[in-house]
Design an enzyme around this catalytic site. Structure first.
Site, PDB file in Angstrom:
ATOM      1  N   HIS A 189     134.139  55.415  80.129  1.00 27.89           N
ATOM      2  CA  HIS A 189     133.478  55.593  78.834  1.00 27.89           C
ATOM      3  C   HIS A 189     134.221  54.860  77.722  1.00 27.89           C
ATOM      4  CE1 HIS A 189     131.298  58.819  80.949  1.00 27.89           C
ATOM      5  NE2 HIS A 189     130.325  58.327  80.220  1.00 27.89           N
ATOM      6  N   GLU A 428     120.992  59.893  87.817  1.00 26.27           N
ATOM      7  CA  GLU A 428     122.340  59.331  87.963  1.00 26.27           C
ATOM      8  C   GLU A 428     123.104  59.965  89.118  1.00 26.27           C
ATOM      9  OE1 GLU A 428     124.429  59.727  84.213  1.00 26.27           O
ATOM     10  OE2 GLU A 428     123.662  61.742  83.911  1.00 26.27           O
ATOM     11  N   ASP A 452     126.869  56.191  86.629  1.00 23.01           N
ATOM     12  CA  ASP A 452     127.161  57.341  87.481  1.00 23.01           C
ATOM     13  C   ASP A 452     126.455  57.230  88.821  1.00 23.01           C
ATOM     14  OD1 ASP A 452     129.047  59.045  86.258  1.00 23.01           O
ATOM     15  OD2 ASP A 452     127.574  59.515  84.713  1.00 23.01           O
ATOM     16  N   CYS A 499     119.393  52.765  81.736  1.00 25.52           N
ATOM     17  CA  CYS A 499     120.274  52.836  80.565  1.00 25.52           C
ATOM     18  C   CYS A 499     121.751  52.687  80.935  1.00 25.52           C
ATOM     19  CB  CYS A 499     120.030  54.113  79.770  1.00 25.52           C
ATOM     20  SG  CYS A 499     120.441  55.597  80.692  1.00 25.52           S
TER      21      CYS A 499
HETATM   22  C1  PEP Z   1     125.251  56.267  83.258  1.00 25.00           C
HETATM   23  O1  PEP Z   1     125.845  57.092  83.948  1.00 25.00           O
HETATM   24  O2  PEP Z   1     124.830  55.172  83.692  1.00 25.00           O
HETATM   25  C2  PEP Z   1     124.998  56.543  81.822  1.00 25.00           C
HETATM   26  C3  PEP Z   1     124.227  55.772  81.105  1.00 25.00           C
HETATM   27  O3  PEP Z   1     125.666  57.596  81.261  1.00 25.00           O
HETATM   28  P1  PEP Z   1     127.236  57.553  80.913  1.00 25.00           P
HETATM   29  O4  PEP Z   1     127.717  56.137  81.067  1.00 25.00           O
HETATM   30  O5  PEP Z   1     127.371  58.055  79.533  1.00 25.00           O
HETATM   31  O6  PEP Z   1     127.817  58.469  81.927  1.00 25.00           O
HETATM   32 MG    MG Z   2     126.249  59.068  83.206  1.00 23.86          MG
END
Ligand code: PEP
Ligand code: MG
Length: 537
Positions: A189, A428, A452, A499
């Site tokens: 993150h 995810e 994820d 996303c």
């Molecule tokens: C993902 O897991 O691809 C996602 C968009 O959420 P995050 O990166 O915040 O876990």
């Molecule tokens: Mg995620």
């Protein structure tokens, strides 16, 4: 000149001076002091620096934000000046011969543990304040107080052993040119935050404290950093920076054009953002809406979970910035590397498989309902889509829907108006992708979180740099799960978006379009290069 290679998060580049960010654990050092009087005077001076710093922060916050937010610094001043706390540190130095750092740390730690063990949630939450005050004192003792970066006039490259998402959020200042760390991986993150800020970051670098104050160049494409570059290299990179800016200006001509392939296939391009101020940046890059607002980042560094009014105000203001456009707000996705002081999450053996995201919300339903009520109220002000993270089972969606109905009833009883948001889930986990048909029947949209989904499908920790070469967003197993999800969504006539970071990879765009993916949501800086890639297909 030194050239060091690492793992880059993007192809961005930057030139600037390095500033070293020191972690607490690195500044405690030896426990036994050789000169207690000297330690006492060092402690007293750090105490005064910290008191002054808190006063400065109080005044600044009062001016820029509000009385409520400023109060926290006043409360920290009170904690710091508590005579028992103060005396215990001085006794540890003078009677037990401890260094100032060790005395502050051990007294602070004991007090922290006492507060953590309290049953009253209000008092328990004060443990995080103790830790904050203790950290400030330790930074002041190191001569590099925590807010030192606030006072640096010039933009800088930040160097750290490691950076957590909460530290990165705090640092998202306009002065940050980029960062280099020893720990961390390009799918963490922290890396995602850097992408959203549009700055380069290099990880897995053998950092050296002596680089503090030295000029450096980060080349994201070559995945390296040059320390003390010579004049010729600096000139070469200044030219590269200028041409990168020109290239970007050229891309801006695409801003108002649709993301449509040569044979007329259109895909929606949305932005991933973490703060309300990212929205304006996303709009400048031609975002058609917000495809992922990670709500947990709004509340990562606060000590108390914000109440319904505070949350409602912020969600409403987000929607008001995007009239007539879709805004997807994801409910709290805390846990693993995103730890908020107010949740006081316990360490876990397998945090990525542990107490995180929807699991926290469905276990602490009162906390979840505060966010749901605030979102329902905000839905009256725009096109709000609510998205739920880390879903694995149908019962989770059914429980969420029941909670939403309860929240609606509570609001109706109080005569508080609310809207009717569109509901979707993140795909995810492999479980969600395999069950996409069943889950799609229950919601209005699906959004694939490839970060994820890759972690759980490939059994690879996304935060572990050591296994980075195994982490493949193009892995056929992942591609197959994405395709299955797209087909399931379309069988139920609902849209499907990607996303996760793979959505921004132009080498995958055609594959995704062929699968029928309806929308891609990416960091603001990736929007226009992606639109260019789509228009060239
Ligand atoms: C993902 O897991 O691809 C996602 C968009 O959420 P995050 O990166 O915040 O876990
Ligand atoms: Mg995620």
């Amino acid at each position: 000149m030194l050239t060091i290679t690492g793992q880059s998060i993007s192809s961005e580049l930057t030139i600037g001076t390095i500033r070293f960010y020191r972690h607490i654990k690195n500044i405690i050092g030896d426990a036994v002091a050789s000169d207690p009087d000297e330690e006492l005077s060092r402690y007293r001076s750090a105490y005064q620096t910290t008191m002054d710093q808190l006063k400065h922060l109080y005044d600044k916050t009062l001016k820029q934000l509000s009385q409520a937010e400023a109060e926290i610094f006043e409360m920290h001043r009170m904690l710091l000046s508590d005579s028992r706390f103060h005396q215990a540190i001085e006794d540890s130095i003078m009677q037990e011969n401890k260094t100032a750092e060790y005395a502050v740390y051990s007294v602070g730690q004991k007090l922290w543990e006492r507060f953590m063990a309290m049953e009253d949630p209000y008092l328990q939450a004060r443990a995080a304040d103790i830790q904050d005050v203790m950290n400030r004192l330790l930074f002041a003792l190191s001569g590099k107080e925590e807010s030192a970066f606030d006072h640096i006039a010039e933009p800088f490259i930040l160097m750290a052993e490691d950076l957590s998402p909460s530290e990165t959020v705090q640092m998202s200042s306009s002065k940050l040119l980029g960062f280099i760390t020893h720990q961390g991986s390009p799918y963490s993150h922290t890396a995602i935050l850097a992408k959203i800020m549009g700055i380069p970051a290099l990880m897995s670098i053998e950092i050296d404290e002596n680089w503090d104050g030295h000029l450096a160049i980060i080349d994201g494409e070559k995945q390296c950093i040059y320390i003390d570059p010579d004049d010729t290299l600096v000139r070469k990179y200044q030219t590269k920076l200028r041409s990168a800016r020109k290239k970007h200006e050229k891309l801006l001509t695409l801003k108002e054009l649709p993301a449509v392939t040569r044979d007329g296939r259109e895909v929606k391009l949305y932005a991933n953002v973490n703060t309300p101020s990212d929205i304006a940046i996303a709009m400048e890059q031609g975002a058609e809406g917000i495809g992922l607002f990670r709500s947990e980042f709004l509340y990562l560094n606060v000590h108390e979970y914000p109440d319904e009014e505070v949350q409602y105000d912020i969600y409403r203001s987000i929607l008001e910035q995007m009239p007539g456009r879709q805004v997807v707000i994801r409910t709290l996705d805390l846990g693993t590397d995103k730890k908020s002081p107010y949740l006081a999450l316990e360490p876990e053996e397998n945090p990525a498989l542990g107490y995180r995201a929807i699991r926290i919300c469905l276990s602490q339903t009162e906390l979840f309902k505060v966010q749901l009520r605030a979102l329902l109220r905000a839905a009256a002000h725009g096109s709000l889509h609510i998205m739920f993270p880390m879903i694995i089972s149908l019962w989770e969606i059914q429980t969420i829907k029941e909670l939403i109905e309860t929240c609606k009833k509570e609001l109706t009883e109080k005569g508080i108006p609310y809207g009717d948001p569109i509901l979707g889930i993140m795909i995810e986990t492999p479980a969600a992708a395999l069950l996409a048909d069943t889950l799609a029947a229950e919601v209005d949209f699906l959004s694939i979180g490839t970060n994820d989904l890759a972690q759980y499908t490939l059994a690879l920790d996304r935060n572990n740099a050591r296994i980075r070469s195994f982490y493949d967003p193009r892995h056929p197993a992942l591609i197959r799960l994405i395709e299955m999800t797209a087909q399931a969504a379309h069988r139920h006539n609902i849209p499907v978006c990607i996303c996760g970071e793979a959505g921004a990879d132009p080498t995958l765009t055609k594959t995704f379009l062929d699968m029928g993916i309806d929308a891609l949501s990416v960091a603001p800086n990736a929007l226009l290069p992606l639109k260019k890639a789509v228009r060239e297909i």
